[in-house]
Motif scaffolding. Structure first.
Motif, PDB file in Angstrom:
ATOM      1  N   ASP A  25       0.813  -1.213   0.000  1.00 58.72           N
ATOM      2  CA  ASP A  25       0.000   0.000   0.000  1.00 58.72           C
ATOM      3  C   ASP A  25       0.852   1.271   0.000  1.00 58.72           C
ATOM      4  O   ASP A  25       0.341   2.355   0.267  1.00 58.72           O
ATOM      5  CB  ASP A  25      -0.972  -0.004   1.174  1.00 58.72           C
ATOM      6  CG  ASP A  25      -0.268  -0.049   2.525  1.00 58.72           C
ATOM      7  OD1 ASP A  25       0.970  -0.189   2.565  1.00 58.72           O
ATOM      8  OD2 ASP A  25      -0.976   0.045   3.551  1.00 58.72           O
ATOM      9  N   ASN A  26       2.147   1.116  -0.265  1.00 60.54           N
ATOM     10  CA  ASN A  26       3.090   2.244  -0.282  1.00 60.54           C
ATOM     11  C   ASN A  26       3.151   2.968   1.057  1.00 60.54           C
ATOM     12  O   ASN A  26       3.444   4.163   1.108  1.00 60.54           O
ATOM     13  CB  ASN A  26       2.757   3.235  -1.406  1.00 60.54           C
ATOM     14  CG  ASN A  26       2.918   2.610  -2.764  1.00 60.54           C
ATOM     15  OD1 ASN A  26       3.895   1.923  -3.025  1.00 60.54           O
ATOM     16  ND2 ASN A  26       1.943   2.833  -3.636  1.00 60.54           N
ATOM     17  N   ASP A  27       2.850   2.245   2.133  1.00 69.18           N
ATOM     18  CA  ASP A  27       2.909   2.826   3.474  1.00 69.18           C
ATOM     19  C   ASP A  27       3.490   1.792   4.423  1.00 69.18           C
ATOM     20  O   ASP A  27       2.756   1.054   5.081  1.00 69.18           O
ATOM     21  CB  ASP A  27       1.512   3.250   3.939  1.00 69.18           C
ATOM     22  CG  ASP A  27       1.533   3.895   5.317  1.00 69.18           C
ATOM     23  OD1 ASP A  27       2.590   4.428   5.719  1.00 69.18           O
ATOM     24  OD2 ASP A  27       0.492   3.858   5.997  1.00 69.18           O
ATOM     25  N   PHE A  28       4.810   1.709   4.470  1.00 67.62           N
ATOM     26  CA  PHE A  28       5.497   0.770   5.362  1.00 67.62           C
ATOM     27  C   PHE A  28       5.492   1.386   6.749  1.00 67.62           C
ATOM     28  O   PHE A  28       6.343   2.199   7.091  1.00 67.62           O
ATOM     29  CB  PHE A  28       6.916   0.513   4.849  1.00 67.62           C
ATOM     30  CG  PHE A  28       7.669  -0.547   5.602  1.00 67.62           C
ATOM     31  CD1 PHE A  28       7.127  -1.804   5.807  1.00 67.62           C
ATOM     32  CD2 PHE A  28       8.940  -0.291   6.090  1.00 67.62           C
ATOM     33  CE1 PHE A  28       7.824  -2.790   6.484  1.00 67.62           C
ATOM     34  CE2 PHE A  28       9.649  -1.266   6.773  1.00 67.62           C
ATOM     35  CZ  PHE A  28       9.090  -2.517   6.969  1.00 67.62           C
ATOM     36  N   SER A  29       4.466   1.019   7.535  1.00 66.66           N
ATOM     37  CA  SER A  29       4.258   1.655   8.833  1.00 66.66           C
ATOM     38  C   SER A  29       5.262   1.159   9.876  1.00 66.66           C
ATOM     39  O   SER A  29       5.879   0.105   9.723  1.00 66.66           O
ATOM     40  CB  SER A  29       2.831   1.380   9.325  1.00 66.66           C
ATOM     41  OG  SER A  29       2.702   0.029   9.728  1.00 66.66           O
ATOM     42  N   VAL A  30       5.380   1.930  10.934  1.00 63.74           N
ATOM     43  CA  VAL A  30       6.245   1.555  12.057  1.00 63.74           C
ATOM     44  C   VAL A  30       5.766   0.241  12.653  1.00 63.74           C
ATOM     45  O   VAL A  30       6.575  -0.628  13.000  1.00 63.74           O
ATOM     46  CB  VAL A  30       6.269   2.682  13.120  1.00 63.74           C
ATOM     47  CG1 VAL A  30       6.992   2.229  14.382  1.00 63.74           C
ATOM     48  CG2 VAL A  30       6.889   3.945  12.556  1.00 63.74           C
ATOM     49  N   ASP A  31       4.448   0.063  12.754  1.00 63.88           N
ATOM     50  CA  ASP A  31       3.889  -1.179  13.304  1.00 63.88           C
ATOM     51  C   ASP A  31       4.300  -2.384  12.470  1.00 63.88           C
ATOM     52  O   ASP A  31       4.631  -3.442  13.004  1.00 63.88           O
ATOM     53  CB  ASP A  31       2.361  -1.096  13.395  1.00 63.88           C
ATOM     54  CG  ASP A  31       1.888  -0.056  14.397  1.00 63.88           C
ATOM     55  OD1 ASP A  31       2.516   0.072  15.455  1.00 63.88           O
ATOM     56  OD2 ASP A  31       0.892   0.631  14.095  1.00 63.88           O
ATOM     57  N   GLU A  32       4.274  -2.225  11.153  1.00 68.75           N
ATOM     58  CA  GLU A  32       4.686  -3.318  10.266  1.00 68.75           C
ATOM     59  C   GLU A  32       6.184  -3.581  10.405  1.00 68.75           C
ATOM     60  O   GLU A  32       6.621  -4.731  10.448  1.00 68.75           O
ATOM     61  CB  GLU A  32       4.324  -2.984   8.816  1.00 68.75           C
ATOM     62  CG  GLU A  32       2.826  -2.989   8.567  1.00 68.75           C
ATOM     63  CD  GLU A  32       2.439  -2.397   7.232  1.00 68.75           C
ATOM     64  OE1 GLU A  32       1.411  -2.842   6.676  1.00 68.75           O
ATOM     65  OE2 GLU A  32       3.126  -1.484   6.733  1.00 68.75           O
ATOM     66  N   GLU A  90      -4.714  -3.318  -1.542  1.00 68.79           N
ATOM     67  CA  GLU A  90      -3.576  -4.014  -2.136  1.00 68.79           C
ATOM     68  C   GLU A  90      -3.147  -5.202  -1.275  1.00 68.79           C
ATOM     69  O   GLU A  90      -2.788  -6.257  -1.793  1.00 68.79           O
ATOM     70  CB  GLU A  90      -2.385  -3.059  -2.317  1.00 68.79           C
ATOM     71  CG  GLU A  90      -2.647  -1.886  -3.232  1.00 68.79           C
ATOM     72  CD  GLU A  90      -3.247  -0.667  -2.524  1.00 68.79           C
ATOM     73  OE1 GLU A  90      -3.443   0.354  -3.183  1.00 68.79           O
ATOM     74  OE2 GLU A  90      -3.532  -0.746  -1.308  1.00 68.79           O
ATOM     75  N   GLU A  91      -3.196  -4.996   0.037  1.00 65.63           N
ATOM     76  CA  GLU A  91      -2.865  -6.087   0.958  1.00 65.63           C
ATOM     77  C   GLU A  91      -3.898  -7.202   0.848  1.00 65.63           C
ATOM     78  O   GLU A  91      -3.548  -8.384   0.827  1.00 65.63           O
ATOM     79  CB  GLU A  91      -2.795  -5.564   2.398  1.00 65.63           C
ATOM     80  CG  GLU A  91      -1.659  -4.604   2.640  1.00 65.63           C
ATOM     81  CD  GLU A  91      -1.740  -3.910   3.981  1.00 65.63           C
ATOM     82  OE1 GLU A  91      -0.673  -3.579   4.529  1.00 65.63           O
ATOM     83  OE2 GLU A  91      -2.865  -3.683   4.493  1.00 65.63           O
ATOM     84  N   GLN A  92      -5.171  -6.825   0.765  1.00 59.92           N
ATOM     85  CA  GLN A  92      -6.243  -7.817   0.650  1.00 59.92           C
ATOM     86  C   GLN A  92      -6.118  -8.612  -0.643  1.00 59.92           C
ATOM     87  O   GLN A  92      -6.308  -9.829  -0.652  1.00 59.92           O
ATOM     88  CB  GLN A  92      -7.619  -7.152   0.723  1.00 59.92           C
ATOM     89  CG  GLN A  92      -8.770  -8.149   0.735  1.00 59.92           C
ATOM     90  CD  GLN A  92      -8.728  -9.079   1.937  1.00 59.92           C
ATOM     91  OE1 GLN A  92      -8.696  -8.616   3.069  1.00 59.92           O
ATOM     92  NE2 GLN A  92      -8.716 -10.375   1.701  1.00 59.92           N
ATOM     93  N   HIS A  93      -5.746  -7.945  -1.737  1.00 61.76           N
ATOM     94  CA  HIS A  93      -5.557  -8.643  -3.018  1.00 61.76           C
ATOM     95  C   HIS A  93      -4.445  -9.681  -2.900  1.00 61.76           C
ATOM     96  O   HIS A  93      -4.564 -10.787  -3.435  1.00 61.76           O
ATOM     97  CB  HIS A  93      -5.245  -7.660  -4.148  1.00 61.76           C
ATOM     98  CG  HIS A  93      -6.395  -6.781  -4.549  1.00 61.76           C
ATOM     99  ND1 HIS A  93      -7.645  -7.259  -4.861  1.00 61.76           N
ATOM    100  CD2 HIS A  93      -6.474  -5.442  -4.673  1.00 61.76           C
ATOM    101  CE1 HIS A  93      -8.446  -6.267  -5.161  1.00 61.76           C
ATOM    102  NE2 HIS A  93      -7.767  -5.140  -5.056  1.00 61.76           N
ATOM    103  N   THR A  94      -3.382  -9.324  -2.206  1.00 62.21           N
ATOM    104  CA  THR A  94      -2.275 -10.263  -2.029  1.00 62.21           C
ATOM    105  C   THR A  94      -2.705 -11.442  -1.170  1.00 62.21           C
ATOM    106  O   THR A  94      -2.404 -12.595  -1.499  1.00 62.21           O
ATOM    107  CB  THR A  94      -1.045  -9.564  -1.401  1.00 62.21           C
ATOM    108  OG1 THR A  94      -0.684  -8.450  -2.235  1.00 62.21           O
ATOM    109  CG2 THR A  94       0.134 -10.517  -1.290  1.00 62.21           C
TER     110      THR A  94
END
Length: 132
Positions: A25-32, A90-94
Motif C-alpha cells: 500500500d506504499n505505506d510501510f508503517s512503524v507497526d509493520e 492491495e494487501e487484501q488482493h495479495t
C-alpha cells in the motif's frame, strides 16, 4: 508464533512475502516494521534485502509445499496486514492471491483474521502490562 517451524528457505521466502505485503500500500508503517523485526527474532535470522523489482509472488509461494506451512504463512501474514489497524485493498488482493494459490478454504481467512486481531490485541496489552 509458528515461524520457527519453517525451513531456512521458507523463512527467507516468508520475509520476502512480509516485505511485499508491508510495501503493497506504499505505506510501510512503524507497526509493520516492528512486527517484521519480531518475525526475524523469532526465526533467529537477520532481515533480508527486499527487491521489489525481482519479486515474483507465485514463485515465492511455491517454496511452501506443506499444507501446515502454507497455513502458518497465511496466519502470520494476517497479523502483519492488521498490525497497523487497517487492511489496504492491495494487501487484501495479495492475501486473496495467496489463499487461491495455496488452494485454501476462503473461510479459513476469516478465522485467521479474527485470531490475528485478537493476538495483536493481547500483545498490546502485554506491552502495556510491562510498562505499568
Amino acid at each position: 508464533m509458528f515461524l520457527n517451524r519453517l525451513s531456512m528457505a521458507e523463512k527467507e521466502a516468508f520475509l520476502a512475502l512480509a516485505h511485499h505485503i508491508a510495501y503493497a500500500d506504499n505505506d510501510f508503517s512503524v507497526d509493520e516494521e516492528v512486527l517484521i523485526a519480531k518475525y526475524c527474532m523469532e526465526m533467529q535470522m537477520d532481515d533480508i534485502e527486499y527487491d521489489e523489482a525481482n519479486f515474483n509472488l507465485f514463485s515465492i509461494l511455491d517454496t511452501f509445499e506443506q499444507d501446515s506451512h502454507q497455513k502458518i504463512v497465511l496466519l502470520e501474514l494476517m497479523a502483519l496486514v492488521y498490525a497497523d489497524g487497517v487492511i489496504a485493498k492491495e494487501e487484501q488482493h495479495t492475501i486473496d492471491a495467496i489463499i487461491e494459490h495455496f488452494e485454501l478454504n476462503p473461510n479459513l481467512a476469516i478465522i485467521y483474521r479474527e485470531w490475528s486481531k485478537n493476538i495483536l490485541s493481547l500483545f498490546t496489552q502485554g506491552e502495556a502490562l510491562i510498562h505499568i
